[in-house]
Design a protein around this motif. Structure first.
Motif, PDB file in Angstrom:
ATOM      1  N   LEU A 170       5.281  37.196-157.584  1.00  0.00           N
ATOM      2  CA  LEU A 170       5.395  38.557-158.099  1.00  0.00           C
ATOM      3  C   LEU A 170       4.022  39.137-158.419  1.00  0.00           C
ATOM      4  CD1 LEU A 170       7.046  40.957-159.011  1.00  0.00           C
ATOM      5  CD2 LEU A 170       7.532  39.756-161.158  1.00  0.00           C
ATOM      6  N   ALA A 171       3.141  38.325-159.002  1.00  0.00           N
ATOM      7  CA  ALA A 171       1.781  38.800-159.281  1.00  0.00           C
ATOM      8  C   ALA A 171       1.070  39.199-157.986  1.00  0.00           C
ATOM      9  CB  ALA A 171       0.986  37.725-160.009  1.00  0.00           C
ATOM     10  N   GLY A 172       1.213  38.378-156.955  1.00  0.00           N
ATOM     11  CA  GLY A 172       0.623  38.726-155.664  1.00  0.00           C
ATOM     12  C   GLY A 172       1.231  39.989-155.085  1.00  0.00           C
ATOM     13  N   SER A 173       2.526  40.182-155.307  1.00  0.00           N
ATOM     14  CA  SER A 173       3.203  41.380-154.803  1.00  0.00           C
ATOM     15  C   SER A 173       2.705  42.631-155.510  1.00  0.00           C
ATOM     16  CB  SER A 173       4.714  41.239-154.985  1.00  0.00           C
ATOM     17  OG  SER A 173       5.221  40.159-154.227  1.00  0.00           O
ATOM     18  N   VAL A 174       2.374  42.503-156.800  1.00  0.00           N
ATOM     19  CA  VAL A 174       1.786  43.623-157.528  1.00  0.00           C
ATOM     20  C   VAL A 174       0.442  44.004-156.900  1.00  0.00           C
ATOM     21  CG1 VAL A 174       0.773  44.302-159.738  1.00  0.00           C
ATOM     22  CG2 VAL A 174       2.989  43.155-159.694  1.00  0.00           C
ATOM     23  N   VAL A 175      -0.373  43.004-156.572  1.00  0.00           N
ATOM     24  CA  VAL A 175      -1.652  43.276-155.903  1.00  0.00           C
ATOM     25  C   VAL A 175      -1.404  43.926-154.549  1.00  0.00           C
ATOM     26  CG1 VAL A 175      -3.764  42.267-154.958  1.00  0.00           C
ATOM     27  CG2 VAL A 175      -2.805  41.379-157.094  1.00  0.00           C
ATOM     28  N   ARG A 223      -2.899  32.833-155.203  1.00  0.00           N
ATOM     29  CA  ARG A 223      -3.380  32.690-153.826  1.00  0.00           C
ATOM     30  C   ARG A 223      -2.421  31.840-153.000  1.00  0.00           C
ATOM     31  NH1 ARG A 223      -9.022  32.126-156.296  1.00  0.00           N
ATOM     32  NH2 ARG A 223     -10.204  33.924-155.520  1.00  0.00           N
ATOM     33  N   GLU A 224      -1.902  30.779-153.595  1.00  0.00           N
ATOM     34  CA  GLU A 224      -0.984  29.885-152.877  1.00  0.00           C
ATOM     35  C   GLU A 224       0.220  30.652-152.345  1.00  0.00           C
ATOM     36  OE1 GLU A 224       0.979  26.465-151.402  1.00  0.00           O
ATOM     37  OE2 GLU A 224      -1.087  26.675-152.091  1.00  0.00           O
TER      38      GLU A 224
END
Length: 320
Positions: free
Chosen positions: A299-304, A64-65
């Protein structure tokens, strides 16, 4: 279409990105009645299933950050997410750090709250064991679903260290419980195995397995077609373990495996299977303590963000 969207992020041209509460992409925090929402982000700060490096409980807050930098526009799919989708941040499932079974019960209850309102849930992990209670809630709504798993590991062991419930056993449990259709399910990017027999055991459970070597040598287009052919039009849960990526691109995870994939390859493969009938999604195993520059969380946020772009693309093109 934009006039019909109820929930969307704050405008970064008006509200400075690094101000305010850290919801995913600065979406509104909504609990209870989700009328008007297409998807809900749910944090799952649980790492009671880890077998090596703990700390993934802090993954949701880290994602989230960094998600404040994610944009609505996606040139890969020529779509603006929030012209077509309404979404909210549902907060976190209430985790008991001393009892994994109780944590799973809380995760299942939280996802059930969202799924029964016909809202697509998106989980932020957390260790990979959290996918099991998600699948229980999803199967209650949709029946046994196909599983598309991007991962360095199979996670179909019968037990680890004498425990049948860890982040390496949950998909065997899911098969045993009948909440996934293993014949329609596929595991992609596999390279970290105790021995070669474990791959054969996973295949014996019904899974199609694509190793990292096969993906590297056969390519993204071949792999995407294999996924599409395996899953077909079956309702699908897409689970993305961040260790699918090579540790050079995602060092902040608990069980790193060399020989993985670049950020570009992972994102491209994700959008290459956009025709699937997705009913839920999660990204797991982000461990902020080993992510000093926050590239893994971003990167995890970009996957979402790419997954949301797929949902928006479906709306835009009439493929929803």
């Amino acid at each position: 279409m934009a006039d019909l969207i109820k929930y969307s992020p704050e405008d970064p041209c008006v509200v400075t990105r690094f101000t305010g509460i850290r919801t995913f992409m600065k979406l509104p925090f909504i609990k209870g009645d989700l009328t008007g929402a297409d998807f809900a982000i749910i944090g799952i700060p649980c790492d009671g299933g880890t077998t090596f490096r703990s700390g993934a409980a802090f993954g949701p807050s880290a994602i989230r950050e960094m998600s404040i930098m994610l944009r609505s526009g996606n040139p890969n799919l020529d779509v603006d997410i929030f012209q077509y989708l309404s979404g909210i941040d549902y907060g976190d499932a209430n985790i008991n750090p001393c009892n994994l079974q109780v944590s799973h019960e809380e995760i299942e209850r939280t996802f059930d709250e969202v799924v029964r309102q016909n809202v697509l849930p998106i989980g932020l992990g957390g260790d990979h064991s959290i996918t099991l209670p998600q699948l229980r809630a999803i199967a209650r709504k949709h029946g046994p679903v196909a599983l598309v798993q991007f991962d360095a590991h199979l996670d179909t062991y019968d037990s680890e260290n004498g425990s049948s419930l860890t982040h390496g056993t949950m998909f065997r449990r899911a098969v045993e419980e009948g909440i996934i259709d293993s014949k329609r399910s596929i595991q992609v990017g596999i390279r970290g195995v105790f021995n070669m027999e474990t791959i054969r055991e996973s295949e014996a459970l019904g899974f199609t397995v694509i190793t990292a070597k096969e993906l590297h040598e056969q390519g993204i287009e071949w792999t995407a077609q294999k996924i599409l052919d395996t899953v077909g039009d079956h309702k699908t849960h897409f689970t993305f373990d961040i260790d699918f990526f090579d540790p050079a691109y995602a060092p902040g995870t608990g069980t790193i495996e060399v020989g993985g994939f670049t950020s570009y390859e992972g994102i491209k493969l994700t959008r290459s299977i956009r025709q699937l009938n997705f009913v839920s999604f999660d990204v797991v195993e982000v461990l902020p303590a080993f992510d000093p520059t926050q590239i893994t969380a971003y990167l995890a946020g970009s996957v979402v963000q790419e997954f949301l772009s797929i949902l928006a693309w479906k709306r835009k093109t009439g493929n929803a």
